[in-house]
Design a protein around this motif. Sequence first.
Motif, PDB file in Angstrom:
ATOM      1  N   GLY A  26       0.807  -1.203   0.000  1.00 37.81           N
ATOM      2  CA  GLY A  26       0.000   0.000   0.000  1.00 37.81           C
ATOM      3  C   GLY A  26       0.849   1.266   0.000  1.00 37.81           C
ATOM      4  N   LEU A  27       0.348   2.310  -0.658  1.00 40.87           N
ATOM      5  CA  LEU A  27       1.046   3.595  -0.709  1.00 40.87           C
ATOM      6  C   LEU A  27       0.638   4.465   0.477  1.00 40.87           C
ATOM      7  CD1 LEU A  27       1.411   2.600  -3.686  1.00 40.87           C
ATOM      8  CD2 LEU A  27       1.246   5.010  -4.359  1.00 40.87           C
ATOM      9  N   PRO A  28       1.519   5.361   0.896  1.00 41.88           N
ATOM     10  CA  PRO A  28       1.139   6.325   1.938  1.00 41.88           C
ATOM     11  C   PRO A  28       0.003   7.224   1.444  1.00 41.88           C
ATOM     12  CG  PRO A  28       3.518   6.275   1.623  1.00 41.88           C
ATOM     13  CD  PRO A  28       2.914   5.513   0.488  1.00 41.88           C
ATOM     14  N   SER A  29      -0.600   7.976   2.349  1.00 36.64           N
ATOM     15  CA  SER A  29      -1.664   8.905   1.973  1.00 36.64           C
ATOM     16  C   SER A  29      -1.104  10.044   1.125  1.00 36.64           C
ATOM     17  CB  SER A  29      -2.329   9.490   3.220  1.00 36.64           C
ATOM     18  OG  SER A  29      -1.406  10.313   3.916  1.00 36.64           O
ATOM     19  N   ARG A  45      -1.410  14.328  -6.420  1.00 35.61           N
ATOM     20  CA  ARG A  45      -2.570  13.702  -7.083  1.00 35.61           C
ATOM     21  C   ARG A  45      -2.315  13.535  -8.577  1.00 35.61           C
ATOM     22  NH1 ARG A  45      -5.642  16.624  -3.151  1.00 35.61           N
ATOM     23  NH2 ARG A  45      -5.697  18.487  -4.476  1.00 35.61           N
ATOM     24  N   ALA A  46      -1.663  14.530  -9.197  1.00 36.55           N
ATOM     25  CA  ALA A  46      -1.349  14.432 -10.629  1.00 36.55           C
ATOM     26  C   ALA A  46      -0.354  13.299 -10.884  1.00 36.55           C
ATOM     27  CB  ALA A  46      -0.787  15.754 -11.132  1.00 36.55           C
ATOM     28  N   VAL A  47       0.627  13.161  -9.993  1.00 37.83           N
ATOM     29  CA  VAL A  47       1.619  12.092 -10.129  1.00 37.83           C
ATOM     30  C   VAL A  47       0.953  10.731  -9.980  1.00 37.83           C
ATOM     31  CG1 VAL A  47       3.594  11.004  -8.998  1.00 37.83           C
ATOM     32  CG2 VAL A  47       3.612  13.462  -9.438  1.00 37.83           C
ATOM     33  N   LEU A  48       0.103  10.585  -8.984  1.00 34.71           N
ATOM     34  CA  LEU A  48      -0.577   9.303  -8.763  1.00 34.71           C
ATOM     35  C   LEU A  48      -1.472   8.938  -9.944  1.00 34.71           C
ATOM     36  CD1 LEU A  48      -1.513   9.680  -4.986  1.00 34.71           C
ATOM     37  CD2 LEU A  48       0.224   8.166  -5.977  1.00 34.71           C
ATOM     38  N   ALA A  49      -2.120   9.953 -10.523  1.00 31.69           N
ATOM     39  CA  ALA A  49      -2.956   9.691 -11.701  1.00 31.69           C
ATOM     40  C   ALA A  49      -2.107   9.209 -12.871  1.00 31.69           C
ATOM     41  CB  ALA A  49      -3.717  10.957 -12.085  1.00 31.69           C
ATOM     42  N   ALA A  50      -0.922   9.828 -13.039  1.00 34.91           N
ATOM     43  CA  ALA A  50      -0.026   9.415 -14.121  1.00 34.91           C
ATOM     44  C   ALA A  50       0.512   8.007 -13.890  1.00 34.91           C
ATOM     45  CB  ALA A  50       1.129  10.412 -14.239  1.00 34.91           C
ATOM     46  N   LEU A  51       0.804   7.688 -12.629  1.00 34.22           N
ATOM     47  CA  LEU A  51       1.285   6.344 -12.302  1.00 34.22           C
ATOM     48  C   LEU A  51       0.213   5.299 -12.573  1.00 34.22           C
ATOM     49  CD1 LEU A  51       3.146   7.129  -8.959  1.00 34.22           C
ATOM     50  CD2 LEU A  51       4.198   6.510 -11.136  1.00 34.22           C
ATOM     51  N   ALA A  52      -1.033   5.660 -12.311  1.00 36.07           N
ATOM     52  CA  ALA A  52      -2.143   4.739 -12.588  1.00 36.07           C
ATOM     53  C   ALA A  52      -2.292   4.521 -14.090  1.00 36.07           C
ATOM     54  CB  ALA A  52      -3.430   5.287 -11.988  1.00 36.07           C
ATOM     55  N   GLU A  53      -2.126   5.602 -14.872  1.00 36.77           N
ATOM     56  CA  GLU A  53      -2.224   5.490 -16.330  1.00 36.77           C
ATOM     57  C   GLU A  53      -1.153   4.559 -16.886  1.00 36.77           C
ATOM     58  OE1 GLU A  53      -2.021   9.315 -18.087  1.00 36.77           O
ATOM     59  OE2 GLU A  53      -3.856  10.059 -17.133  1.00 36.77           O
ATOM     60  N   ARG A  54       0.018   4.567 -16.251  1.00 39.43           N
ATOM     61  CA  ARG A  54       1.112   3.715 -16.715  1.00 39.43           C
ATOM     62  C   ARG A  54       1.021   2.297 -16.154  1.00 39.43           C
ATOM     63  NH1 ARG A  54       5.587   6.545 -18.745  1.00 39.43           N
ATOM     64  NH2 ARG A  54       6.332   4.465 -19.287  1.00 39.43           N
ATOM     65  N   ILE A  56       1.365   1.393 -13.014  1.00 38.16           N
ATOM     66  CA  ILE A  56       2.349   1.179 -11.952  1.00 38.16           C
ATOM     67  C   ILE A  56       1.667   1.076 -10.594  1.00 38.16           C
ATOM     68  CG2 ILE A  56       4.408   2.133 -10.811  1.00 38.16           C
ATOM     69  CD1 ILE A  56       5.051   3.511 -13.501  1.00 38.16           C
ATOM     70  N   VAL A  57       0.599   1.860 -10.397  1.00 34.97           N
ATOM     71  CA  VAL A  57      -0.203   1.764  -9.166  1.00 34.97           C
ATOM     72  C   VAL A  57      -1.667   1.617  -9.567  1.00 34.97           C
ATOM     73  CG1 VAL A  57       1.445   3.206  -7.901  1.00 34.97           C
ATOM     74  CG2 VAL A  57      -0.587   4.252  -8.913  1.00 34.97           C
ATOM     75  N   ARG A  58      -2.479   1.208  -8.596  1.00 33.90           N
ATOM     76  CA  ARG A  58      -3.912   1.108  -8.839  1.00 33.90           C
ATOM     77  C   ARG A  58      -4.664   1.325  -7.523  1.00 33.90           C
ATOM     78  NH1 ARG A  58      -4.833  -5.450  -9.587  1.00 33.90           N
ATOM     79  NH2 ARG A  58      -4.041  -6.066  -7.519  1.00 33.90           N
ATOM     80  N   VAL A  66       0.855  -0.751  -5.045  1.00 34.82           N
ATOM     81  CA  VAL A  66       1.815  -0.949  -6.140  1.00 34.82           C
ATOM     82  C   VAL A  66       1.343  -2.113  -6.999  1.00 34.82           C
ATOM     83  CG1 VAL A  66       4.204  -1.462  -6.746  1.00 34.82           C
ATOM     84  CG2 VAL A  66       3.693  -0.118  -4.682  1.00 34.82           C
ATOM     85  N   LEU A  67       1.183  -1.859  -8.286  1.00 34.53           N
ATOM     86  CA  LEU A  67       0.770  -2.912  -9.205  1.00 34.53           C
ATOM     87  C   LEU A  67       1.987  -3.608  -9.805  1.00 34.53           C
ATOM     88  CD1 LEU A  67      -1.586  -4.336 -10.619  1.00 34.53           C
ATOM     89  CD2 LEU A  67      -1.505  -2.561 -12.386  1.00 34.53           C
ATOM     90  N   ARG A  68       3.003  -2.829 -10.142  1.00 35.94           N
ATOM     91  CA  ARG A  68       4.252  -3.386 -10.664  1.00 35.94           C
ATOM     92  C   ARG A  68       5.386  -2.450 -10.291  1.00 35.94           C
ATOM     93  NH1 ARG A  68       6.309  -0.585 -14.978  1.00 35.94           N
ATOM     94  NH2 ARG A  68       4.870   0.692 -16.199  1.00 35.94           N
ATOM     95  N   LEU A  69       6.612  -2.968 -10.287  1.00 34.78           N
ATOM     96  CA  LEU A  69       7.766  -2.127 -10.005  1.00 34.78           C
ATOM     97  C   LEU A  69       8.120  -1.286 -11.228  1.00 34.78           C
ATOM     98  CD1 LEU A  69      10.096  -4.572  -8.014  1.00 34.78           C
ATOM     99  CD2 LEU A  69       8.491  -2.859  -7.134  1.00 34.78           C
ATOM    100  N   PRO A  70       8.597  -0.076 -11.022  1.00 32.66           N
ATOM    101  CA  PRO A  70       8.942   0.776 -12.170  1.00 32.66           C
ATOM    102  C   PRO A  70      10.146   0.244 -12.933  1.00 32.66           C
ATOM    103  CG  PRO A  70       9.615   1.807 -10.103  1.00 32.66           C
ATOM    104  CD  PRO A  70       8.793   0.601  -9.731  1.00 32.66           C
TER     105      PRO A  70
END
Length: 310
Positions: A26-29, A45-54, A56-58, A66-70
């Motif tokens: 799990g990611l921190p708040s 929030r913008a970074v987390l949204a971009a990570l979700a698009e890639r 990497i997180v969900r 974390v969905l996968r390691l970068p």
Amino acid sequence: MKGNSVFKRCYNHCLDRLAQMAPGAGLPSESELAQRLEVSRTTVRAVLAALAERGIVRAAAGRREVLRLPAAADYFPDPQTMSAVASVERRFMDWILQGDFRAGQLLNTAELARQFGTSTTTIREHLAQFQHLGLLERRPNSAWLFKGVTTEFATEIYDVREMFELRATRSFIELPADSGPWQELDAIEADHHALLANMDTDYPRFPRLDERFHHMIHASAQNRFILDFYDTVSTLFHYTYRWNKTDEKQRNTTALLEHLDYIEALRSRDPRAIDARCRKHLRTSRATLLRSIAVGPFRIDAISSPGAQS
């Protein structure tokens, strides 16, 4: 995806942290991430949204994980993460390093501004940092005389750096254990161990980690003069180190191991242990710098006539 350097720098820093986690963790708040990364919650929030698009997180079960390691391809290139001033700084130092540049040469503000695609004001502000240190001397008609790096200069600088860094460590160990800098130290220590495990191939990555470690310590002092001094000097010295490629892997390995000893002392919060480890590491760093000066273009025997043009 936002196209500014603050966002991209935060995005890369977030990837560095995720690389130390396991899939499913799990990611921190948002608030905690904003504090650790020293940015606004809007940027997080913008970074987390971009990570979700890639991918990497969900978001799952009311939390982000974390969905996968970068991978290396997930990172923005370093030049895209720098501010305009930092970009000029890097290009200026690259120009010095790669060109036929010698002490005693004249620099012209307008010519440098055209070469780097920036304003003369930005160039003057950058050059003024080195004037304050005695590396440049202002001349008429927007010219600057480069005076070079000597062993005497390096010795004086390291005397001041040692004093500032030891003062900064006192501030660091007074911080509570759950503060951002201590959490950053955890991540930095993990990155040291990861680099050590792959030192045969990844040793060129050490200077960036070295910068990150020492900048964190100096920043804990919350003293603008200490931090401004460190930022300017570290830029110069990291480029100077690159002149001497002899035993680069061994030198980086030695410095990395000294960092780990230094970190161990910081965790002990014992001022005497910290003093000893800090001084030992800076002695090693000073010796590395002096050897680099001896073979580099700033060496004293490379000085040309004061009126020489670049």
